[in-house]
Design an enzyme around this catalytic site. Sequence first.
Site, PDB file in Angstrom:
ATOM      1  N   LYS A 155       0.808  -1.228   0.000  1.00  0.00           N
ATOM      2  CA  LYS A 155       0.000   0.000   0.000  1.00  0.00           C
ATOM      3  C   LYS A 155       0.846   1.285   0.000  1.00  0.00           C
ATOM      4  CE  LYS A 155      -4.259  -1.671   2.169  1.00  0.00           C
ATOM      5  NZ  LYS A 155      -5.232  -1.463   3.251  1.00  0.00           N
TER       6      LYS A 155
ATOM      7  N   ASP B 185     -10.047   2.978   1.870  1.00  0.00           N
ATOM      8  CA  ASP B 185     -10.241   2.534   3.257  1.00  0.00           C
ATOM      9  C   ASP B 185     -10.826   3.676   4.094  1.00  0.00           C
ATOM     10  OD1 ASP B 185      -9.262  -0.076   2.980  1.00  0.00           O
ATOM     11  OD2 ASP B 185      -7.193   0.557   3.314  1.00  0.00           O
TER      12      ASP B 185
ATOM     13  N   ALA C 264      -2.631   3.268  15.474  1.00  0.00           N
ATOM     14  CA  ALA C 264      -1.973   4.268  14.627  1.00  0.00           C
ATOM     15  C   ALA C 264      -1.160   3.582  13.530  1.00  0.00           C
ATOM     16  CB  ALA C 264      -1.080   5.173  15.482  1.00  0.00           C
TER      17      ALA C 264
ATOM     18  N   ALA D 143     -12.670  -2.372  13.024  1.00  0.00           N
ATOM     19  CA  ALA D 143     -12.094  -2.674  11.705  1.00  0.00           C
ATOM     20  C   ALA D 143     -11.802  -4.164  11.561  1.00  0.00           C
ATOM     21  CB  ALA D 143     -10.821  -1.868  11.477  1.00  0.00           C
TER      22      ALA D 143
HETATM   23  P1  NAP Z   1      -0.772  -2.392  11.495  1.00  0.00           P
HETATM   24  O1  NAP Z   1      -0.380  -1.319  10.551  1.00  0.00           O
HETATM   25  O2  NAP Z   1       0.180  -3.503  11.752  1.00  0.00           O
HETATM   26  O3  NAP Z   1      -1.129  -1.695  12.899  1.00  0.00           O
HETATM   27  C1  NAP Z   1      -1.450  -2.479  14.022  1.00  0.00           C
HETATM   28  C2  NAP Z   1      -1.992  -1.587  15.145  1.00  0.00           C
HETATM   29  O4  NAP Z   1      -2.448  -2.436  16.184  1.00  0.00           O
HETATM   30  C3  NAP Z   1      -0.942  -0.653  15.756  1.00  0.00           C
HETATM   31  O5  NAP Z   1      -1.566   0.533  16.143  1.00  0.00           O
HETATM   32  C4  NAP Z   1      -0.481  -1.476  16.975  1.00  0.00           C
HETATM   33  O6  NAP Z   1       0.044  -0.687  18.028  1.00  0.00           O
HETATM   34  C5  NAP Z   1      -1.796  -2.078  17.414  1.00  0.00           C
HETATM   35  N1  NAP Z   1      -1.614  -3.279  18.228  1.00  0.00           N
HETATM   36  C6  NAP Z   1      -1.148  -4.479  17.833  1.00  0.00           C
HETATM   37  N2  NAP Z   1      -1.133  -5.344  18.871  1.00  0.00           N
HETATM   38  C7  NAP Z   1      -1.599  -4.650  19.947  1.00  0.00           C
HETATM   39  C8  NAP Z   1      -1.824  -4.986  21.305  1.00  0.00           C
HETATM   40  N3  NAP Z   1      -1.571  -6.220  21.771  1.00  0.00           N
HETATM   41  N4  NAP Z   1      -2.333  -4.043  22.138  1.00  0.00           N
HETATM   42  C9  NAP Z   1      -2.605  -2.796  21.659  1.00  0.00           C
HETATM   43  N5  NAP Z   1      -2.411  -2.410  20.386  1.00  0.00           N
HETATM   44  C10 NAP Z   1      -1.899  -3.330  19.536  1.00  0.00           C
HETATM   45  O7  NAP Z   1      -2.113  -3.097  11.040  1.00  0.00           O
HETATM   46  P2  NAP Z   1      -3.307  -2.441  10.166  1.00  0.00           P
HETATM   47  O8  NAP Z   1      -3.049  -2.685   8.736  1.00  0.00           O
HETATM   48  O9  NAP Z   1      -3.527  -1.044  10.627  1.00  0.00           O
HETATM   49  O10 NAP Z   1      -4.547  -3.376  10.574  1.00  0.00           O
HETATM   50  C11 NAP Z   1      -5.137  -3.309  11.869  1.00  0.00           C
HETATM   51  C12 NAP Z   1      -6.431  -4.117  11.869  1.00  0.00           C
HETATM   52  O11 NAP Z   1      -7.389  -3.499  11.005  1.00  0.00           O
HETATM   53  C13 NAP Z   1      -6.266  -5.563  11.349  1.00  0.00           C
HETATM   54  O12 NAP Z   1      -7.061  -6.419  12.131  1.00  0.00           O
HETATM   55  C14 NAP Z   1      -6.804  -5.499   9.936  1.00  0.00           C
HETATM   56  O13 NAP Z   1      -7.344  -6.732   9.491  1.00  0.00           O
HETATM   57  C15 NAP Z   1      -7.908  -4.457  10.101  1.00  0.00           C
HETATM   58  N6  NAP Z   1      -8.255  -3.778   8.852  1.00  0.00           N
HETATM   59  C16 NAP Z   1      -9.539  -3.846   8.452  1.00  0.00           C
HETATM   60  C17 NAP Z   1      -9.945  -3.197   7.304  1.00  0.00           C
HETATM   61  C18 NAP Z   1     -11.375  -3.281   6.877  1.00  0.00           C
HETATM   62  O14 NAP Z   1     -11.687  -2.899   5.749  1.00  0.00           O
HETATM   63  N7  NAP Z   1     -12.280  -3.741   7.741  1.00  0.00           N
HETATM   64  C19 NAP Z   1      -9.016  -2.450   6.555  1.00  0.00           C
HETATM   65  C20 NAP Z   1      -7.683  -2.390   6.996  1.00  0.00           C
HETATM   66  C21 NAP Z   1      -7.322  -3.063   8.151  1.00  0.00           C
HETATM   67  P3  NAP Z   1       1.616  -0.335  18.089  1.00  0.00           P
HETATM   68  O15 NAP Z   1       1.826   0.819  17.169  1.00  0.00           O
HETATM   69  O16 NAP Z   1       1.848  -0.007  19.512  1.00  0.00           O
HETATM   70  O17 NAP Z   1       2.354  -1.571  17.639  1.00  0.00           O
END
Ligand code: NAP
Length: 265
Positions: free
Chosen positions: A65, A100, A124, A209
């Site tokens: 992305k 998104d 974030a 999400a």
């Molecule tokens: P990402 O870039 O890897 O970000 C992960 C986020 O989760 C960070 O803010 C991280 O915090 C936090 N996190 C991870 N483990 C944690 C924990 N144990 N306690 C607290 N915070 C935690 O992932 P992403 O791409 O943003 O995706 C995040 C979620 O959104 C996924 O489940 C994904 O499937 C979903 N999503 C859904 C859609 C949709 O269309 N529905 C679209 C995109 C993503 P830190 O910064 O502290 O590591």
Amino acid sequence: MDVYGLIGNPVEHSLSPPMHEAAYEELGLYARYVTFEPPKDAAGDAIGAAETLGLAGLNVTIPFKEAVLDAVEPDDLAARIGAVNTIDLSGDRPTGHNTDAIGAVRALEEHDVAIEGSAVVVGAGGAGRAVSFGLAEEGMEVAIANRTVEKAHDLAAEVPGASGHGIDTLSDLLSGADVLVNATSVGMDEDRSPVPADALHAELAVLDAVYSPIETRLLRDAAQTGATTVDGAWMLLFQGVEAFERWTGQAAPVEEMNRALRGRL
Ligand code: NAP
């Protein structure tokens, strides 16, 4: 025939093909939606190949992305988010968009949630960035809470009017909030919530999400307080709806796309 596709690595479990193909079938479009899994360092080559082969449009998922930004002309919002999930290949040069962000807004609107007042976005990372920009773009005051607080501050500095916080401040942040979005991966394939249940209240609209499982611990806790709940499949649906409408110029058959998506979850 118009060929659309998705690049990601991995992509084998993507729900986009059934969702888009349901739309082609419903509208009688002579089109196909195909997934591609290029090597992780080959985002630019993949876009070039798609242009050469005459594809009409591409979706983009992890880990490409951000990397595709160099290979397309991003629109203003995608440039500010720093990520592209939809590429239009119909013009002289590929253009990049981020559906998104608007997907989250439309998911809330579909549930009659007013996009006004204050929102708390937990997370974030990639989803947190897109959702924060999307809600701020619509005029909401956004508070971003993240486990790694520096990332919340950094993102808040980019999003108009936003503030950054640690995840331990959620109870305070939520007391006067209108909308809560979980944009962390907490709750994915596990029965855990990133938000203390006693911080939730009936005046909140809660979008998670996470879409696997569809009913997360956060959404169950929220429903128990009487809050409006919106599951992650709605966000996934509307990012696809927005991509479809951009590519084809036609109104998407939302009901059929939703049915196809939920049939696979
Ligand atoms: P990402 O870039 O890897 O970000 C992960 C986020 O989760 C960070 O803010 C991280 O915090 C936090 N996190 C991870 N483990 C944690 C924990 N144990 N306690 C607290 N915070 C935690 O992932 P992403 O791409 O943003 O995706 C995040 C979620 O959104 C996924 O489940 C994904 O499937 C979903 N999503 C859904 C859609 C949709 O269309 N529905 C679209 C995109 C993503 P830190 O910064 O502290 O590591």
